[in-house]
Design a protein around this motif. Structure first.
Motif, PDB file in Angstrom:
ATOM      1  N   THR A  83      31.407  74.121  18.413  1.00 37.14           N
ATOM      2  CA  THR A  83      31.640  73.231  19.555  1.00 37.14           C
ATOM      3  C   THR A  83      32.613  72.121  19.182  1.00 37.14           C
ATOM      4  O   THR A  83      33.509  71.773  19.976  1.00 37.14           O
ATOM      5  CB  THR A  83      30.308  72.634  20.043  1.00 37.14           C
ATOM      6  N   ALA A  86      36.067  73.701  19.094  1.00 35.54           N
ATOM      7  CA  ALA A  86      36.551  73.999  20.450  1.00 35.54           C
ATOM      8  C   ALA A  86      36.977  72.730  21.183  1.00 35.54           C
ATOM      9  O   ALA A  86      38.034  72.692  21.829  1.00 35.54           O
ATOM     10  CB  ALA A  86      35.474  74.733  21.245  1.00 35.54           C
ATOM     11  N   ASP A  87      36.184  71.674  21.064  1.00 34.75           N
ATOM     12  CA  ASP A  87      36.482  70.429  21.768  1.00 34.75           C
ATOM     13  C   ASP A  87      37.715  69.726  21.215  1.00 34.75           C
ATOM     14  O   ASP A  87      38.551  69.225  21.985  1.00 34.75           O
ATOM     15  CB  ASP A  87      35.283  69.478  21.685  1.00 34.75           C
ATOM     16  N   LYS A  91      40.289  72.260  23.429  1.00 36.43           N
ATOM     17  CA  LYS A  91      40.172  71.620  24.738  1.00 36.43           C
ATOM     18  C   LYS A  91      40.961  70.321  24.807  1.00 36.43           C
ATOM     19  O   LYS A  91      41.572  69.998  25.832  1.00 36.43           O
ATOM     20  CB  LYS A  91      38.701  71.385  25.064  1.00 36.43           C
ATOM     21  N   ASP A  96      42.509  76.908  26.511  1.00 34.66           N
ATOM     22  CA  ASP A  96      41.317  77.537  27.075  1.00 34.66           C
ATOM     23  C   ASP A  96      40.645  78.403  26.012  1.00 34.66           C
ATOM     24  O   ASP A  96      40.777  79.634  26.010  1.00 34.66           O
ATOM     25  CB  ASP A  96      41.695  78.376  28.293  1.00 34.66           C
ATOM     26  N   SER A  98      36.815  78.835  24.102  1.00 33.15           N
ATOM     27  CA  SER A  98      35.406  78.428  24.114  1.00 33.15           C
ATOM     28  C   SER A  98      34.796  78.583  22.727  1.00 33.15           C
ATOM     29  O   SER A  98      35.324  79.305  21.871  1.00 33.15           O
ATOM     30  CB  SER A  98      34.628  79.263  25.129  1.00 33.15           C
ATOM     31  N   ASP A 100      32.262  80.195  21.699  1.00 32.00           N
ATOM     32  CA  ASP A 100      31.825  81.533  21.296  1.00 32.00           C
ATOM     33  C   ASP A 100      32.992  82.482  21.027  1.00 32.00           C
ATOM     34  O   ASP A 100      32.779  83.675  20.770  1.00 32.00           O
ATOM     35  CB  ASP A 100      30.865  82.130  22.322  1.00 32.00           C
TER      36      ASP A 100
END
Length: 404
Positions: A83, A86-87, A91, A96, A98, A100
């Motif tokens: 996470t 990804a962030d 992001k 784009d 995620s 997973d």
């Protein structure tokens, strides 16, 4: 009688950096009074940032208590790290991707060598020349590269994309259509890179011909120019043609800690076959996960304190790069790189071969670098120095080289 994988016998010599280590060890044994300065292998020298050390200490304490002990890690990696990646890496840059779709590993070198396993042996690969040796060598081991010509130092089934002074060390689209394209940007060994617009052209090209780009972004943290992508997923259409490999070694000093990750988007397919599912199967079968303590250290890279401390560390190495580049230019060398990457790519003087200059520098200046020919035939006549030494050793090495 058992049989061996004959493809290993096709590899010429030993791995580049193993060869260098043997030559340096022999010189050191014969000259114990000499003090060597090593600017060859891309290994960091600064200690881990305080925020990372704190995170590791806390994780060690957790592992010492039954209530907070952790055993096997999840296949893809702990959710807290995926996470954070990804962030912050995606992001925050409008990509784009995620959590997973991120697979945590023990480093980009492992991923760059292993990723070829999910592709058929009859795929043709295209590589920049010069290139990080693992891309080619791992495909040799798989039996994908054909026969080796010692005169040209090329493999018959590999498509080479020469990166030379004439094209500013930027790869051009090959005349033959490859199935798999390896891109390392910013580049190892030349230290050069391309603009986001140029990278978009590669994404368009790959989607047009049905190729996959293996995108090695290990040196992304060293990008200083604005119009250079930090991820291939900043380009439109990359989710259907690109796998990205990232490392914590160079941005956070994890060479001795080991942590990296691969991004395989769910949109990346061969017909109806999902490469994301294939890599998940391979990852779960052959990899037991990076240690919990190390993944907590990786999470700290994205903390506010971690970001600030690592920004200073990257600046330290790039200060070295600027010193090397400027010092060599003052000494009359033709020099490239050192702006968006911690590598300096220089033309060898007096028409020396790469290995001749390696020996000359080792014997006369007691400085270790990397011969360009070790990265491929277009690297002949060039030499790589890294900015990962200490600032004091970097300046001392420059003085020794200038004195030659």
């Amino acid at each position: 009688m058992f049989k061996v994988n004959d493809n290993y016998q096709k590899l010429p010599g030993s791995y580049l950096f193993s060869t260098i280590a043997k030559k340096v060890s022999a010189f050191q044994a014969a000259n114990p009074e000499k003090t060597l300065i090593r600017l060859g292998i891309g290994d960091v020298t600064q200690p881990l940032a305080p925020a990372i050390i704190d995170a590791m200490h806390n994780a060690v304490t957790e592992m010492g208590n039954a209530e907070t002990f952790h055993g096997y890690a999840p296949d893809l990696g702990y959710e807290f790290l995926r996470t954070a990646i990804a962030d912050n890496d995606y992001k925050a840059r409008g990509c784009d991707i995620s959590a997973d779709e991120i697979f945590v590993s023990d480093g980009a070198k492992s991923d760059s060598g292993n990723i070829q396993e999910i592709f058929s042996v009859d795929n043709r690969i295209a590589v920049c020349d010069p290139v990080y040796p693992v891309y080619v060598d791992s495909n040799v081991m798989a039996g994908r590269t054909g026969t080796y010509d010692p005169k040209t130092e090329m493999w018959s089934n590999v498509i080479y994309m020469p990166c030379t002074k004439e094209n500013n060390f930027v790869p051009e689209f090959p005349k033959e259509n490859p199935d798999i394209i390896y891109l390392c940007l910013p580049n190892n060994p030349t230290g050069t890179t391309i603009t986001k617009d140029q990278l978009q052209e590669w994404v368009n090209y790959a989607n047009k011909i049905g190729a996959v780009i293996i995108y090695d972004g290990a040196y992304e943290a060293y990008i200083s120019e604005d119009n250079v992508a930090h991820s291939i997923y900043e380009c439109e259409g990359a989710r259907t043609c690109a796998i990205e490999l990232k490392s914590f070694s160079k941005n956070a000093g994890f060479t001795g800690v080991r942590l990296g990750y691969a991004v395989v988007p769910k949109d990346l397919k061969c017909g109806d076959v999902s490469l994301h599912q294939m890599w998940a199967r391979r990852h779960g079968t052959k990899f037991n996960g990076a240690p919990y303590i190390v993944q907590r250290a990786g999470e700290a890279v994205y903390s506010e304190a971690g970001k600030a401390q690592l920004k200073e560390q990257v600046a330290y190495y790039m200060k070295n790069a600027a010193a090397i580049k400027g010092g060599l230019q003052d000494a009359g060398f033709e020099v490239f790189g050192g702006v968006n990457a911690p590598y300096i790519w220089l033309k060898t003087p007096d028409q020396m071969t790469s290995w001749e200059f390696f020996d000359y520098l080792l014997e006369k200046a007691n400085v270790v670098g990397t011969p360009g020919s070790g990265f491929g035939p277009s690297g002949e006549g060039y030499f790589r120095l890294t900015a990962f030494g200490t600032y004091e050793n970097t300046l001392a090495a420059l003085e020794r080289i200038k004195a030659l």
